[in-house]
Scaffold this active site. Structure first.
Site, PDB file in Angstrom:
ATOM      1  N   ASP A  10       0.872  -1.176   0.000  1.00  0.00           N
ATOM      2  CA  ASP A  10       0.000   0.000   0.000  1.00  0.00           C
ATOM      3  C   ASP A  10       0.916   1.237   0.000  1.00  0.00           C
ATOM      4  O   ASP A  10       2.145   1.126  -0.163  1.00  0.00           O
ATOM      5  CB  ASP A  10      -0.996  -0.044   1.172  1.00  0.00           C
ATOM      6  N   CYS A  67       3.125  -2.846   4.110  1.00  0.00           N
ATOM      7  CA  CYS A  67       2.281  -1.689   4.401  1.00  0.00           C
ATOM      8  C   CYS A  67       3.080  -0.862   5.404  1.00  0.00           C
ATOM      9  O   CYS A  67       4.297  -1.055   5.532  1.00  0.00           O
ATOM     10  CB  CYS A  67       0.885  -2.095   4.884  1.00  0.00           C
ATOM     11  N   THR A  69       3.172  -0.666   8.776  1.00  0.00           N
ATOM     12  CA  THR A  69       3.746  -1.499   9.841  1.00  0.00           C
ATOM     13  C   THR A  69       3.936  -2.948   9.419  1.00  0.00           C
ATOM     14  O   THR A  69       4.613  -3.707  10.118  1.00  0.00           O
ATOM     15  CB  THR A  69       2.801  -1.523  11.057  1.00  0.00           C
ATOM     16  N   HIS A 100      10.855 -23.043   9.586  1.00  0.00           N
ATOM     17  CA  HIS A 100       9.837 -23.655  10.449  1.00  0.00           C
ATOM     18  C   HIS A 100       8.419 -23.501   9.909  1.00  0.00           C
ATOM     19  O   HIS A 100       7.593 -24.379  10.133  1.00  0.00           O
ATOM     20  CB  HIS A 100       9.888 -23.039  11.849  1.00  0.00           C
ATOM     21  N   HIS A 135       8.059 -29.892  11.461  1.00  0.00           N
ATOM     22  CA  HIS A 135       7.476 -28.608  11.049  1.00  0.00           C
ATOM     23  C   HIS A 135       6.428 -28.816   9.958  1.00  0.00           C
ATOM     24  O   HIS A 135       5.462 -28.061   9.874  1.00  0.00           O
ATOM     25  CB  HIS A 135       8.575 -27.668  10.555  1.00  0.00           C
TER      26      HIS A 135
END
Ligand code: RB5
Length: 146
Positions: A10, A67, A69, A100, A135
């Site tokens: 964004d 974005c 954050t 993992h 995993h």
């Protein structure tokens, strides 16, 4: 792993996305830049949906989303059952999300992560294999959560 990588952000990740696209191209990757293509405000769920479509239709095996954050766009991306999006802030997270979690989308924050750390995270994300074994059992369970 294919040298093709999808990128999308964004407005909050716009600048860092463009820098990453240039760096990855220089490093020999084929970059599918799905926007945004201007600094104008856009809604991160729409951008996450573009990435989900690119992965679903095998336009790219892996992607990088950004974005401001990284939080909103990772929440949005993880609504798609075939996306394992990992919000990462350092090299350790970039390595472990592949080893993992078999993450297929790396998520970075354009307002929280510096450019050199972003380059390092992208490089590790693109060059680290899933460890499988125990995993794999856990990652398989992610596909049957609801
Ligand atoms: C946009 O202002 C900002 O909210 C967005 O980029 C992101 O940080 C949301 O989680």
């Amino acid at each position: 792993m294919s040298k093709k990588i999808a990128l999308a952000s964004d407005h909050g990740g716009f600048e860092l996305k463009n820098l990453l696209a240039e760096k990855l191209k220089k490093d020999g990757y084929e970059v599918l830049d799905m926007g945004t293509h201007t600094p104008d405000s856009v809604d991160y769920p729409d951008i996450a949906a573009l990435m989900a479509d690119a992965i679903k239709t095998a336009q790219a095996e892996r992607g990088i989303l950004l974005c401001g954050t990284g939080i909103g766009i990772s929440i949005a991306a993880n609504r798609f059952p075939f996306i394992r999006a990992a919000l990462v802030h350092d090299a350790f997270g970039a390595r472990l999300c592949r080893q993992h979690n078999n993450a297929n989308v790396l998520v970075l924050g354009g307002r929280t992560t510096g450019v050199e750390v972003a380059y390092e995270c992208a490089e590790i994300f693109l060059n680290t294999d899933f460890l499988g074994d125990r995993h794999a059992r856990r990652v398989e369970k992610l596909s049957h959560m609801c």
